[in-house]
Write an enzyme that holds these catalytic residues in place. Structure first.
Site, short mmCIF file in Angstrom:
data_model
loop_
_atom_site.label_atom_id
_atom_site.label_comp_id
_atom_site.label_asym_id
_atom_site.label_seq_id
_atom_site.Cartn_x
_atom_site.Cartn_y
_atom_site.Cartn_z
N HIS A 1 0.95 6.91 -14.10
CA HIS A 1 0.16 5.74 -13.75
C HIS A 1 -1.24 5.85 -14.36
O HIS A 1 -1.62 6.90 -14.87
CB HIS A 1 0.04 5.60 -12.23
CG HIS A 1 1.28 5.09 -11.57
ND1 HIS A 1 2.34 5.91 -11.28
CD2 HIS A 1 1.63 3.83 -11.16
CE1 HIS A 1 3.30 5.19 -10.71
NE2 HIS A 1 2.90 3.94 -10.64
N THR B 217 0.84 -1.20 0.00
CA THR B 217 0.00 0.00 0.00
C THR B 217 0.88 1.25 0.00
O THR B 217 1.95 1.26 0.61
CB THR B 217 -0.90 0.00 1.25
OG1 THR B 217 -1.65 -1.21 1.28
CG2 THR B 217 -1.84 1.19 1.27
N GLY C 205 4.25 6.31 -4.60
CA GLY C 205 5.20 5.91 -3.56
C GLY C 205 6.55 5.56 -4.13
O GLY C 205 7.60 5.83 -3.52
N THR C 206 6.56 4.98 -5.33
CA THR C 206 7.83 4.64 -5.98
C THR C 206 8.61 5.90 -6.34
O THR C 206 9.83 5.96 -6.14
CB THR C 206 7.57 3.81 -7.25
OG1 THR C 206 6.86 2.62 -6.89
CG2 THR C 206 8.88 3.43 -7.93
N ASN D 183 7.22 -0.39 -4.10
CA ASN D 183 7.24 -1.07 -5.38
C ASN D 183 7.99 -2.40 -5.20
O ASN D 183 9.10 -2.41 -4.68
CB ASN D 183 7.94 -0.20 -6.42
CG ASN D 183 7.76 -0.70 -7.83
OD1 ASN D 183 8.04 -1.85 -8.14
ND2 ASN D 183 7.29 0.17 -8.72
N LYS E 180 -5.34 5.65 -10.08
CA LYS E 180 -4.44 5.77 -8.93
C LYS E 180 -4.80 7.02 -8.13
O LYS E 180 -4.98 8.10 -8.70
CB LYS E 180 -2.98 5.82 -9.38
CG LYS E 180 -1.99 5.77 -8.22
CD LYS E 180 -0.58 5.52 -8.71
CE LYS E 180 0.42 5.49 -7.57
NZ LYS E 180 0.12 4.43 -6.59
#
Length: 268
Positions: free
Chosen positions: A154, A98, A164-165, A123, A158
């Site tokens: 993305h 998450t 987050g990556t 990721n 999303k």
């Protein structure tokens, strides 16, 4: 090895269910969805086109097989906090994919990791994990003469931005440069902002279509530019990484780990 998958009807959840079913040494010990889901009670195998697996979709981890070894969680921050508490109480490992956690929620994850083993990564792609090491090394080699910018794209669904990556890539670059990302990050630009400040690390976010995940780290200076890029074409790469992390995690003591730990890159 017995695995529970939370958010099982979602894009990542279905991929994980399928890969666990196809794996000779893994068993699906439970599958959950949100409490208001109309799919509750449905066999997750039938839902994923695998035939009946005798694993009904439930809304609470308490209803899953208590003999589970690991929970794999790709849901929402609020749901992940509930799953974290269940794993802490049961003393079982947790793989968290998450994103979008607040600093306070990240602190709770770190606290729980004093009692149980947790892999926490934005990721789970092996390629992205290697990219993180390259980004840090490249930033350290190039130094302050190169501006660092991160571009990510993305799919339209999303909900968090930057990804987050992308944030983790920014942290890796900042570590290589001896900076604190949250002191120098710039999240988008608009209007007459003036010249770029040298120490900043910029982020640009794109959303659209069904893009699984594209990330590029740009190092730019007078006369040249270096770009490090990763593009994911399907979710299998993330699901396979999460399963690899789960299998690695069961042999680990309590602690907070990431995919670089799983791949043995921390001291590489």
């Amino acid at each position: 090895m017995n695995i529970i998958i939370t958010g099982a009807p979602g894009r990542m959840g279905r991929t994980l269910v399928t890969l666990v079913h196809e794996h000779s040494r893994l068993t699906l010990a439970g599958a959950t969805d949100r409490p208001d889901s109309s799919l509750l009670g449905t066999d997750i195998g039938a839902l994923c086109g695998l035939g009946e697996l005798n694993v009904p979709l439930v809304d609470d981890l308490e209803q899953c097989d208590p003999a589970a070894d690991v929970v794999i969680d790709f849901t929402t921050p609020a749901a992940s906090m509930d799953h974290l508490e269940y794993c802490r109480q049961q003393g079982i490992g947790l793989v968290i994919g998450t994103t979008g956690f607040s600093p306070e929620e990240k602190d709770l994850i770190a606290q729980a990791a004093r009692e149980i083993p947790i892999v926490f990564a934005p990721n789970y792609s092996v390629g992205v994990t290697v990219l993180l090491s390259l980004v840090k090394q490249t930033a350290a080699l190039l130094g302050d003469d190169y501006d660092v910018e991160i571009v990510e794209m993305h799919h339209r669904h999303k909900v968090d931005a930057p990804s987050g990556t992308a944030l983790r890539l920014g942290e890796a670059a900042a570590e290589g440069l001896g900076r604190n990302l949250y002191d120098v990050a710039v999240y988008g630009r608009e209007g007459a902002e003036g010249p770029r400040e040298q120490q900043t690390i910029g982020f640009a976010t794109l959303r659209g279509g069904d893009v699984v995940g594209d990330h590029t780290v740009v190092y730019a200076t007078e006369g040249e530019r270096i770009e490090l890029t990763h593009k994911a074409s399907n979710r299998n790469t993330f699901a396979k990484g999460a399963l690899r992390a789960a299998q690695w995690l069961v042999d680990q003591p309590a602690g907070l780990y990431d995919m670089q730990d799983v791949l043995g890159l921390k001291n590489g």
